[in-house]
Design a protein around this motif. Structure first.
Motif, mmCIF file in Angstrom:
data_model
loop_
_atom_site.group_PDB
_atom_site.id
_atom_site.type_symbol
_atom_site.label_atom_id
_atom_site.label_comp_id
_atom_site.label_asym_id
_atom_site.label_seq_id
_atom_site.Cartn_x
_atom_site.Cartn_y
_atom_site.Cartn_z
ATOM 1 N N THR A 129 0.845 -1.189 0.000
ATOM 2 C CA THR A 129 0.000 0.000 0.000
ATOM 3 C C THR A 129 0.879 1.237 0.000
ATOM 4 O O THR A 129 1.814 1.340 0.793
ATOM 5 C CB THR A 129 -0.912 0.001 1.243
ATOM 6 O OG1 THR A 129 -1.726 -1.173 1.222
ATOM 7 C CG2 THR A 129 -1.799 1.231 1.278
ATOM 8 N N PRO B 230 0.041 -4.351 4.028
ATOM 9 C CA PRO B 230 -1.246 -4.407 4.726
ATOM 10 C C PRO B 230 -1.148 -5.331 5.946
ATOM 11 O O PRO B 230 -0.552 -6.402 5.878
ATOM 12 C CB PRO B 230 -2.203 -4.963 3.668
ATOM 13 C CG PRO B 230 -1.596 -4.505 2.369
ATOM 14 C CD PRO B 230 -0.108 -4.625 2.599
ATOM 15 N N LYS C 173 -4.307 -0.906 5.481
ATOM 16 C CA LYS C 173 -5.085 -1.842 4.657
ATOM 17 C C LYS C 173 -4.643 -1.655 3.209
ATOM 18 O O LYS C 173 -3.481 -1.395 2.961
ATOM 19 C CB LYS C 173 -6.566 -1.572 4.867
ATOM 20 C CG LYS C 173 -6.963 -1.818 6.322
ATOM 21 C CD LYS C 173 -8.384 -2.190 6.435
ATOM 22 C CE LYS C 173 -8.644 -2.551 7.892
ATOM 23 N NZ LYS C 173 -10.019 -2.650 8.171
ATOM 24 N N GLU C 174 -5.565 -1.774 2.259
ATOM 25 C CA GLU C 174 -5.226 -1.664 0.836
ATOM 26 C C GLU C 174 -5.294 -0.237 0.311
ATOM 27 O O GLU C 174 -4.733 0.074 -0.733
ATOM 28 C CB GLU C 174 -6.176 -2.546 0.011
ATOM 29 C CG GLU C 174 -6.150 -4.018 0.392
ATOM 30 C CD GLU C 174 -4.840 -4.711 0.067
ATOM 31 O OE1 GLU C 174 -4.164 -4.305 -0.904
ATOM 32 O OE2 GLU C 174 -4.488 -5.661 0.781
#
Length: 115
Positions: A2, A23, A92-93
């Protein structure tokens, strides 16, 4: 991986940076792994505010903060609605844009803090 854009910080990252984070890792871990030496006086145990960051973009992609983090954030210098302790904010993404505040207050040692 990411993408995380780190806005310029006079001492820690004068030119700003574009880094990649795994992530599941925290913002703090990712900064440190990329030689952006953000202060983390409590060794990432959610016991101080030295790793406070402001998430300028991507804030809503992070899991909500827990009560313990919120209580500490209330004591952070330059608190904003999209502030997080970087040791508690799990990547996260979604790409993130973060700003490291100019000052920190070191809650782990009495009278602490740096400018």
């Amino acid at each position: 991986m990411t993408q995380i854009i780190v806005l310029p910080h006079q001492e820690l990252c004068p030119e700003g940076a574009v880094i990649e984070g795994e992530p599941g890792s925290t913002i703090c871990e990712t900064l440190l792994e990329n030689d952006i030496l953000i202060e983390h006086a409590c060794e990432q145990s959610c016991a101080c505010t030295t790793c406070h960051v402001v998430v300028r973009e991507g804030f809503n992609s992070l899991d909500p903060s827990e009560e313990e983090e919120d209580d500490l954030l209330d004591k952070a210098w330059g608190l904003e609605p999209n502030s997080r302790l970087s040791c508690q904010a799990v990547i996260k993404e979604t790409p993130l844009v973060i700003e490291i505040p100019k000052y920190t207050i070191n809650m782990a040692k009495e009278g602490g803090g740096r400018k």
